[in-house]
Design a protein around this motif. Structure first.
Motif, PDB file in Angstrom:
ATOM      1  N   PRO A 187       0.842  -1.209   0.000  1.00 28.65           N
ATOM      2  CA  PRO A 187       0.000   0.000   0.000  1.00 28.65           C
ATOM      3  C   PRO A 187       0.874   1.255   0.000  1.00 28.65           C
ATOM      4  O   PRO A 187       1.983   1.260   0.568  1.00 28.65           O
ATOM      5  CB  PRO A 187      -0.791  -0.128   1.305  1.00 28.65           C
ATOM      6  N   ALA A 188       0.401   2.304  -0.628  1.00 30.65           N
ATOM      7  CA  ALA A 188       1.189   3.531  -0.759  1.00 30.65           C
ATOM      8  C   ALA A 188       1.643   4.073   0.591  1.00 30.65           C
ATOM      9  O   ALA A 188       2.757   4.587   0.724  1.00 30.65           O
ATOM     10  CB  ALA A 188       0.384   4.588  -1.515  1.00 30.65           C
ATOM     11  N   GLU A 189       0.808   3.958   1.609  1.00 28.93           N
ATOM     12  CA  GLU A 189       1.183   4.473   2.930  1.00 28.93           C
ATOM     13  C   GLU A 189       2.370   3.703   3.506  1.00 28.93           C
ATOM     14  O   GLU A 189       3.247   4.284   4.145  1.00 28.93           O
ATOM     15  CB  GLU A 189      -0.011   4.392   3.880  1.00 28.93           C
ATOM     16  N   ARG A 190       2.404   2.413   3.271  1.00 30.64           N
ATOM     17  CA  ARG A 190       3.541   1.620   3.745  1.00 30.64           C
ATOM     18  C   ARG A 190       4.814   2.002   2.993  1.00 30.64           C
ATOM     19  O   ARG A 190       5.904   2.059   3.579  1.00 30.64           O
ATOM     20  CB  ARG A 190       3.255   0.131   3.577  1.00 30.64           C
ATOM     21  N   LYS A 193       6.123   5.214   4.475  1.00 30.17           N
ATOM     22  CA  LYS A 193       6.797   5.006   5.760  1.00 30.17           C
ATOM     23  C   LYS A 193       8.162   4.348   5.602  1.00 30.17           C
ATOM     24  O   LYS A 193       8.995   4.416   6.528  1.00 30.17           O
ATOM     25  CB  LYS A 193       5.906   4.152   6.670  1.00 30.17           C
ATOM     26  N   SER A 194       8.414   3.725   4.461  1.00 29.73           N
ATOM     27  CA  SER A 194       9.684   3.032   4.229  1.00 29.73           C
ATOM     28  C   SER A 194      10.636   3.838   3.345  1.00 29.73           C
ATOM     29  O   SER A 194      11.704   3.331   2.974  1.00 29.73           O
ATOM     30  CB  SER A 194       9.424   1.676   3.571  1.00 29.73           C
ATOM     31  N   LEU A 195      10.279   5.089   3.015  1.00 29.23           N
ATOM     32  CA  LEU A 195      11.077   5.854   2.059  1.00 29.23           C
ATOM     33  C   LEU A 195      12.503   6.117   2.530  1.00 29.23           C
ATOM     34  O   LEU A 195      13.427   6.139   1.726  1.00 29.23           O
ATOM     35  CB  LEU A 195      10.379   7.181   1.734  1.00 29.23           C
ATOM     36  N   VAL A 196      12.690   6.320   3.815  1.00 29.71           N
ATOM     37  CA  VAL A 196      14.051   6.560   4.327  1.00 29.71           C
ATOM     38  C   VAL A 196      14.937   5.363   4.006  1.00 29.71           C
ATOM     39  O   VAL A 196      16.068   5.509   3.521  1.00 29.71           O
ATOM     40  CB  VAL A 196      14.034   6.849   5.840  1.00 29.71           C
ATOM     41  N   GLU A 197      14.433   4.167   4.268  1.00 32.11           N
ATOM     42  CA  GLU A 197      15.202   2.967   3.971  1.00 32.11           C
ATOM     43  C   GLU A 197      15.392   2.775   2.471  1.00 32.11           C
ATOM     44  O   GLU A 197      16.493   2.470   2.005  1.00 32.11           O
ATOM     45  CB  GLU A 197      14.493   1.741   4.559  1.00 32.11           C
ATOM     46  N   ILE A 198      14.313   2.954   1.703  1.00 31.35           N
ATOM     47  CA  ILE A 198      14.389   2.759   0.257  1.00 31.35           C
ATOM     48  C   ILE A 198      15.388   3.728  -0.365  1.00 31.35           C
ATOM     49  O   ILE A 198      16.259   3.333  -1.159  1.00 31.35           O
ATOM     50  CB  ILE A 198      12.998   2.926  -0.380  1.00 31.35           C
ATOM     51  N   LEU A 203      17.513  -2.317   2.592  1.00 30.79           N
ATOM     52  CA  LEU A 203      16.310  -3.109   2.360  1.00 30.79           C
ATOM     53  C   LEU A 203      15.254  -2.772   3.391  1.00 30.79           C
ATOM     54  O   LEU A 203      15.531  -2.803   4.595  1.00 30.79           O
ATOM     55  CB  LEU A 203      16.648  -4.596   2.437  1.00 30.79           C
ATOM     56  N   PRO A 204      14.038  -2.476   2.961  1.00 28.27           N
ATOM     57  CA  PRO A 204      12.954  -2.202   3.919  1.00 28.27           C
ATOM     58  C   PRO A 204      12.627  -3.437   4.739  1.00 28.27           C
ATOM     59  O   PRO A 204      12.797  -4.561   4.288  1.00 28.27           O
ATOM     60  CB  PRO A 204      11.770  -1.801   3.015  1.00 28.27           C
ATOM     61  N   LYS A 205      12.138  -3.211   5.947  1.00 26.70           N
ATOM     62  CA  LYS A 205      11.680  -4.323   6.777  1.00 26.70           C
ATOM     63  C   LYS A 205      10.394  -4.889   6.192  1.00 26.70           C
ATOM     64  O   LYS A 205       9.560  -4.155   5.686  1.00 26.70           O
ATOM     65  CB  LYS A 205      11.457  -3.835   8.215  1.00 26.70           C
ATOM     66  N   CYS A 206      10.230  -6.168   6.316  1.00 26.98           N
ATOM     67  CA  CYS A 206       9.086  -6.833   5.674  1.00 26.98           C
ATOM     68  C   CYS A 206       8.009  -7.227   6.672  1.00 26.98           C
ATOM     69  O   CYS A 206       6.987  -7.782   6.291  1.00 26.98           O
ATOM     70  CB  CYS A 206       9.546  -8.086   4.931  1.00 26.98           C
ATOM     71  N   ASP A 207       8.218  -7.030   7.948  1.00 27.75           N
ATOM     72  CA  ASP A 207       7.202  -7.470   8.934  1.00 27.75           C
ATOM     73  C   ASP A 207       6.154  -6.409   9.130  1.00 27.75           C
ATOM     74  O   ASP A 207       6.205  -5.348   8.620  1.00 27.75           O
ATOM     75  CB  ASP A 207       7.881  -7.792  10.266  1.00 27.75           C
TER      76      ASP A 207
END
Length: 207
Positions: A187-190, A193-198, A203-207
């Motif tokens: 989902p776009a919101e997720r 929230k992961s943009l800093v990592e991306i 690698l973004p967290k998957c949990d």
């Protein structure tokens, strides 16, 4: 984060969310994929960039999510491939009236190599050309003015005429992980929230 917009930037009329300007049902584009055109109206992508795409062939263009397509990139479909089975490259079947041929055999004028499929998070550079039958894997980069005649593996960087592998963007292990998590399907919101990592290359967290 509104994938239904035509122009994702309020003061920019050169960049569009491509899926919102494409009308042809044989062209499918994923959310957030952008096309930029500083020479022509980007809303005319179908007319200016998808070429030799005639209904008689039933061929399709599929482009994934979060792709970036630069000005002048073109997708050349099967009718550009004059038949090599014939003794002549002249397209006699197209001129069926002139030569007394069967109108139902028009497609014999060219070789049908199949659809064009572009994965997710693909960057296609300025004036690159993608030929019929090519599949471009997720995360790949197509260099400016490259001519892509063969499939491109995920996360490969290719360039030249014809396009050849330059290198891979990441290690084999990282590529396997990225293909497994498929962040573009989140989902776009997720994603937000992961943009800093991306953006930092982690690698973004998957949990």
């Amino acid at each position: 984060m509104n994938p239904e917009l035509v122009y994702p930037r309020s003061l920019d009329r050169e960049t569009v969310y491509l899926k919102n300007v494409v009308k042809d049902p044989t062209i499918t584009v994923g959310d957030f994929t952008i096309y930029n055109d500083f020479a022509n109206d980007p809303r005319l992508f179908e007319k200016n960039n998808v070429l030799y795409h005639y209904p008689v062939n039933h061929d399709r263009l599929t482009i994934g999510k979060y792709c970036s397509i630069a000005c002048g990139a073109r997708f050349l479909f099967n009718s550009a491939n004059h038949s090599l089975r014939s003794l002549s490259t002249y397209a006699f079947p197209i001129f069926y009236e002139e030569w007394g041929l069967d109108v139902g055999n028009v497609a014999e004028a060219w070789d049908n190599k199949g659809d064009i499929v572009v994965g997710n998070d693909v960057w296609i550079g300025y004036e690159a050309v993608v030929m019929a039958g090519v599949t471009i894997g997720d995360g790949a980069i197509i260099g400016s003015r490259a001519v892509v005649t063969r499939d491109v593996p995920p996360y490969a960087i290719v360039g030249g005429v014809p396009a050849k592998l330059i290198r891979y963007r990441f290690s084999e292990k990282t590529i396997e992980r990225l293909l497994a998590i498929k962040w573009w399907d989140w989902p776009a919101e997720r994603v937000r929230k992961s943009l800093v990592e991306i953006q930092s290359g982690r690698l973004p967290k998957c949990d």
